[in-house]
Design a protein around this motif. Structure first.
Motif, PDB file in Angstrom:
ATOM      1  N   ILE A   1      -9.435 -50.961  24.647  1.00 49.36           N
ATOM      2  CA  ILE A   1      -9.829 -49.553  24.709  1.00 49.36           C
ATOM      3  C   ILE A   1     -11.344 -49.421  24.825  1.00 49.36           C
ATOM      4  O   ILE A   1     -11.864 -48.614  25.607  1.00 49.36           O
ATOM      5  CB  ILE A   1      -9.318 -48.794  23.471  1.00 49.36           C
ATOM      6  N   SER A   2     -12.079 -50.248  24.081  1.00 46.71           N
ATOM      7  CA  SER A   2     -13.543 -50.121  24.067  1.00 46.71           C
ATOM      8  C   SER A   2     -14.192 -50.656  25.341  1.00 46.71           C
ATOM      9  O   SER A   2     -15.342 -50.342  25.624  1.00 46.71           O
ATOM     10  CB  SER A   2     -14.115 -50.860  22.850  1.00 46.71           C
ATOM     11  N   TRP A   3     -13.472 -51.455  26.133  1.00 44.97           N
ATOM     12  CA  TRP A   3     -14.030 -52.013  27.363  1.00 44.97           C
ATOM     13  C   TRP A   3     -13.778 -51.127  28.579  1.00 44.97           C
ATOM     14  O   TRP A   3     -13.896 -51.574  29.712  1.00 44.97           O
ATOM     15  CB  TRP A   3     -13.426 -53.395  27.627  1.00 44.97           C
ATOM     16  N   TRP A   4     -13.441 -49.891  28.368  1.00 44.57           N
ATOM     17  CA  TRP A   4     -13.058 -49.031  29.481  1.00 44.57           C
ATOM     18  C   TRP A   4     -14.201 -48.827  30.482  1.00 44.57           C
ATOM     19  O   TRP A   4     -13.951 -48.537  31.662  1.00 44.57           O
ATOM     20  CB  TRP A   4     -12.643 -47.653  28.945  1.00 44.57           C
ATOM     21  N   TYR A   5     -15.441 -48.997  30.045  1.00 47.63           N
ATOM     22  CA  TYR A   5     -16.567 -48.710  30.934  1.00 47.63           C
ATOM     23  C   TYR A   5     -16.777 -49.790  31.991  1.00 47.63           C
ATOM     24  O   TYR A   5     -17.374 -49.511  33.037  1.00 47.63           O
ATOM     25  CB  TYR A   5     -17.851 -48.555  30.107  1.00 47.63           C
ATOM     26  N   MET A   6     -16.283 -51.007  31.752  1.00 45.12           N
ATOM     27  CA  MET A   6     -16.572 -52.091  32.693  1.00 45.12           C
ATOM     28  C   MET A   6     -16.070 -51.795  34.110  1.00 45.12           C
ATOM     29  O   MET A   6     -16.797 -52.057  35.086  1.00 45.12           O
ATOM     30  CB  MET A   6     -16.007 -53.418  32.195  1.00 45.12           C
ATOM     31  N   PRO A   7     -14.846 -51.283  34.326  1.00 42.77           N
ATOM     32  CA  PRO A   7     -14.441 -50.949  35.705  1.00 42.77           C
ATOM     33  C   PRO A   7     -15.383 -49.956  36.373  1.00 42.77           C
ATOM     34  O   PRO A   7     -15.686 -50.097  37.562  1.00 42.77           O
ATOM     35  CB  PRO A   7     -13.033 -50.370  35.535  1.00 42.77           C
ATOM     36  N   PHE A   8     -15.845 -48.967  35.618  1.00 43.45           N
ATOM     37  CA  PHE A   8     -16.763 -47.979  36.189  1.00 43.45           C
ATOM     38  C   PHE A   8     -18.098 -48.622  36.531  1.00 43.45           C
ATOM     39  O   PHE A   8     -18.716 -48.300  37.550  1.00 43.45           O
ATOM     40  CB  PHE A   8     -16.956 -46.826  35.207  1.00 43.45           C
ATOM     41  N   ASN A   9     -18.557 -49.544  35.688  1.00 47.91           N
ATOM     42  CA  ASN A   9     -19.822 -50.230  35.949  1.00 47.91           C
ATOM     43  C   ASN A   9     -19.737 -51.052  37.236  1.00 47.91           C
ATOM     44  O   ASN A   9     -20.665 -51.060  38.059  1.00 47.91           O
ATOM     45  CB  ASN A   9     -20.174 -51.128  34.768  1.00 47.91           C
ATOM     46  N   ILE A  10     -18.624 -51.755  37.424  1.00 46.32           N
ATOM     47  CA  ILE A  10     -18.438 -52.541  38.651  1.00 46.32           C
ATOM     48  C   ILE A  10     -18.366 -51.622  39.861  1.00 46.32           C
ATOM     49  O   ILE A  10     -18.907 -51.928  40.935  1.00 46.32           O
ATOM     50  CB  ILE A  10     -17.180 -53.416  38.535  1.00 46.32           C
ATOM     51  N   PHE A  11     -17.701 -50.475  39.701  1.00 46.98           N
ATOM     52  CA  PHE A  11     -17.654 -49.503  40.795  1.00 46.98           C
ATOM     53  C   PHE A  11     -19.060 -49.053  41.184  1.00 46.98           C
ATOM     54  O   PHE A  11     -19.373 -48.915  42.382  1.00 46.98           O
ATOM     55  CB  PHE A  11     -16.810 -48.298  40.382  1.00 46.98           C
ATOM     56  N   LEU A  12     -19.925 -48.854  40.205  1.00 48.50           N
ATOM     57  CA  LEU A  12     -21.298 -48.430  40.505  1.00 48.50           C
ATOM     58  C   LEU A  12     -22.064 -49.534  41.235  1.00 48.50           C
ATOM     59  O   LEU A  12     -22.887 -49.246  42.117  1.00 48.50           O
ATOM     60  CB  LEU A  12     -22.023 -48.051  39.216  1.00 48.50           C
ATOM     61  N   THR A  13     -21.828 -50.801  40.881  1.00 47.95           N
ATOM     62  CA  THR A  13     -22.502 -51.884  41.608  1.00 47.95           C
ATOM     63  C   THR A  13     -22.106 -51.872  43.075  1.00 47.95           C
ATOM     64  O   THR A  13     -22.939 -52.099  43.959  1.00 47.95           O
ATOM     65  CB  THR A  13     -22.171 -53.241  40.989  1.00 47.95           C
TER      66      THR A  13
END
Length: 440
Positions: free
Chosen positions: A70-82
């Motif tokens: 649950i706490s790692w939810w930001y990683m997909p969004f971060n990769i999308f931004l890259t």
């Protein structure tokens, strides 16, 4: 911590990569010829099918809990931004340098798709085990570092095999169309010669068939016919010939063209995602998440008193072979970049600037902004992984795609060579800066 102390911590893993990668490069040269292309291909299959899934399963099963997912939810969004920022900057490079049409997609793919799996799996654990590392206990840091890198690899692969794959495929289609067009220009009859023949009297009769008989004897209308036939009858016997001119079929509407392309892209993307979910590394990630997130299953595999701990120990032993094998393959594959290509030097320089100057700065602002908004967990190692995702060199899977579609292989190898050479210095520098920011 002092900046120079952090520089030593950041440089040691890169030096290890350079030493082992250099060995792989030497073994791949024609003078030694031990680590041949076939040998690299076979070892790569073993790494892909056995070593990487084992490493991912072992690390995730030990470290991941349901709360972590649950706490790692930001990683997909971060990769999308890259990918978003990288693709935008790659498009700017294309507009500036104006490369051949078929190379545009390859340049954009190299700017947006980073090596978010193998390289992180190599660098993060080595940095954790380095003396003076600010990330805490080495054994705990290594387990969580591999878990973050494994999750990054799984997510990055999905982005790479959808967006970057579509770019390389489009480049392949453009390249094929250019080759076909070039072949047509060589085969097109000299219309000026026919016109001159008509004026000079050599062309006595021109008969255009408005209707062509089908094999069954039924006439086909002009719109249905595949071609119109022009017979040149008054040229000397040795030169009598039939010239077949293809007529243009009715073109579908612009809306139908767009709809067809969207349907084709959606179908291919879904197929690629399904194939990626069935890939061994992804299966290892999913299995590791299941075992780690369910306490009852985790107790069967993990722990000194677990009944199936021998399975986890065997899988962990296989996973330890992944990192040196990956570095050897990486060094061997970079030798191909020594070949010459038609790529402009300015293009390579701009790609390097995008990967190692602009994107890392963007990454700092993105991650610090997300941390300020409370979107990231408190673990500094997690923040470091988010930042380093903006700093990695192009994904090696892009080279696989160019081989698959037979387009831009030499140009891609040259980009890989120089970006990975510069990465040895850039990743070291930015890793030091990131740790300095996280541990002021």
């Amino acid at each position: 911590m002092a900046f120079w102390d952090l520089l030593v911590v950041a440089s040691m893993p890169v030096v290890k990569v350079l030493l082992i990668g250099g060995l792989g490069a030497v073994l791949s040269t024609q003078y030694v010829n031990v680590f041949t292309e076939d040998a690299r291909r076979h070892l790569n299959k073993i790494v892909f099918i056995v070593f990487i899934p084992a490493l991912m399963f072992a690390s995730l099963a030990k470290s991941v809990t349901f709360e972590d997912l649950i706490s790692w939810w930001y990683m997909p969004f971060n990769i999308f931004l890259t990918f978003l920022f990288g693709a935008t900057l790659g498009w700017i490079i294309v507009k500036i340098t104006k490369p051949p049409e078929y190379l545009k997609g390859i340049i954009v793919a190299n700017c947006c798709a980073g090596n978010m799996g193998n390289l992180l799996v190599i660098i993060i654990p080595a940095m954790c085990q380095e003396k003076g590392s600010p990330f805490g206990e080495p054994s705990v840091c290594r387990v969580y570092g591999i878990a973050y890198a494994s999750f990054s690899m799984a997510l990055g692969s999905i982005f790479i095999w959808t967006y970057a794959y579509s770019l390389i495929r489009s480049s392949s289609h453009i390249h094929e169309e250019q080759q076909i067009e070039s072949g047509r220009q060589e085969k097109v009859p000299n219309i000026d010669y026919l016109n001159a023949g008509e004026k000079s009297g050599l062309l006595k009769t021109v008969q255009v068939a408005p209707e062509v008989q089908s094999p069954g004897g039924n006439p086909l209308s002009r719109s249905q016919s595949a071609c119109s036939i022009i017979r040149v009858s008054s040229i000397p016997k040795d030169f009598n010939q039939e010239v077949v001119l293809l007529s243009s079929p009715e073109k579908p509407s612009y809306f139908h063209n767009i709809l067809g392309k969207v349907q084709e892209y959606t179908k291919d993307t879904c197929q690629l995602i399904l194939e990626e979910l069935k890939a061994p590394p992804t299966v290892g990630v999913i299995a590791g998440f299941i075992v780690g997130a369910i306490p009852q299953v985790k107790n069967l595999f993990i722990g000194e008193n677990s009944p199936l701990r021998v399975i986890d120990d065997s899988i962990s032993l296989l996973g330890e072979a992944a990192i040196p094998a990956i570095i050897l393959i990486l060094g061997g594959n970079l030798v191909k970049g020594l070949k010459s290509s038609s790529l402009k030097t300015i293009t390579i320089v701009l790609i390097i600037c995008v990967k190692y100057v602009v994107l890392p700065v963007i990454g700092i602002f993105v991650v610090k902004g997300a941390s300020y908004l409370g979107a990231l967990p408190d673990d500094p190692l997690y923040h470091f992984v988010m930042m380093i995702q903006f700093t990695v060199p192009p994904a090696m899977n892009i080279g696989t795609m160019t081989q698959l579609f037979n387009v831009g292989e030499e140009e891609c190898s040259v980009i890989f060579l120089w970006t990975y050479v510069v990465a040895a210095f850039a990743v070291t520098f930015w890793s030091t800066v990131f740790m300095w920011i996280l541990f002021p």
